[in-house]
Scaffold this motif. Sequence first.
Motif, PDB file in Angstrom:
ATOM      1  N   UNK A 161       0.847  -1.143  -0.044  1.00 12.06           N
ATOM      2  CA  UNK A 161      -0.001   0.094   0.006  1.00 12.06           C
ATOM      3  C   UNK A 161       1.016   1.327  -0.018  1.00 12.06           C
ATOM      4  N   UNK A 162       2.103   1.192   0.214  1.00 10.09           N
ATOM      5  CA  UNK A 162       3.039   2.142   0.267  1.00 10.09           C
ATOM      6  C   UNK A 162       3.357   2.784  -1.226  1.00 10.09           C
ATOM      7  N   UNK A 163       2.935   3.955  -1.608  1.00 14.71           N
ATOM      8  CA  UNK A 163       3.585   4.631  -2.722  1.00 14.71           C
ATOM      9  C   UNK A 163       4.664   5.005  -2.938  1.00 14.71           C
ATOM     10  N   UNK A 164       5.528   5.561  -1.771  1.00 11.29           N
ATOM     11  CA  UNK A 164       6.854   6.115  -1.793  1.00 11.29           C
ATOM     12  C   UNK A 164       7.393   5.818  -0.685  1.00 11.29           C
ATOM     13  N   UNK A 165       8.832   5.497  -0.751  1.00 14.60           N
ATOM     14  CA  UNK A 165       9.655   5.546   0.368  1.00 14.60           C
ATOM     15  C   UNK A 165      10.706   6.685   0.285  1.00 14.60           C
TER      16      UNK A 165
END
Length: 322
Positions: free
Chosen positions: A242-246
């Motif tokens: 569900x993470x778009x960006x790190x």
Amino acid sequence: MIRSVITGTGSALPARRVSNAEMTEMVDTTDEWIVERTGIRFRHIAGPEETTATLARDAATSALASAGVDAQGVDLIVLATATPDQTFPSSATKVQAMLGIDDCVAFDIAAVCSGFLYAVQVADSMLRAGAHRRALVIGAETFSRILDWEDRTTCVLFGDGAGAIVLEAQESEEADGRGILASRLHADGRHNDLLYVDGGPSTTGTVGKLRMKGREVFRHAVVNLAAVMEESLVVAGLTADQVDWVVPHQANARILDATARKLGLPAEKVVITVDQHANTSAASVPLALDAAVRDGRIQAGQIVVLEAMGGGFTWGAAVVRF
């Protein structure tokens, strides 16, 4: 509920940009060696009139403009740095004065490369407690002042710069609303001798120089960063897919790659600026965040994970719905 929402980002870099080719004229190294082991191609080095506080001021001014607010509306400044202008008073109070803010809470936090994550959690806690409404959270460093320029294993790795965010307390009734969803911090002082500065007011009476055992730091970084990101996602009730960006601490491209693989994240979701800025310690996460916001990669509503590890060891992560 009250959530701390990022409403503006900003950054500042010294005027002088130093390439790997220029570094080869200073120490026994090569562009190929630096790029292969670190991914670094350039770094910015502060000039005589540029300090941690002046870079922090410029980054803060940029963030305020991005948020569309006046400096007088700020009632909290938390500045993360390991290279303050003076032992005291804090560089945060210097920034306060330079911004023309008559009165606000202002202080520094020292957690080295994790300092910005520590500053974010402190500011978030103070905002959610209702004590403040709008904060400037800044990471700023002039690591060039504490480098041993004869040590080719460390001096090629670091640069100077500053990044800032405007963090505002906003009421929300929606579980999926914007703001900081979770943050987790850690420290383990048993590893002092792996990454430290060999001086200080109460020991040598000098500033000292940076010392690092790179292989050991690399090993701890990959394990600790992957673990704290997983921990923060669990607290936020989210999964890695569900993470778009790190937006990671920009220490070493190999650490970024290894951490992403350990979490099963595709490389294209990782914001990388280490090639342009090198390791700017507490400034690296907000510098990378601002770059990705301004070029349009990070959009409102996306899930962004911030993470860093630094000397101490200290490490941490924050999950934000932007």
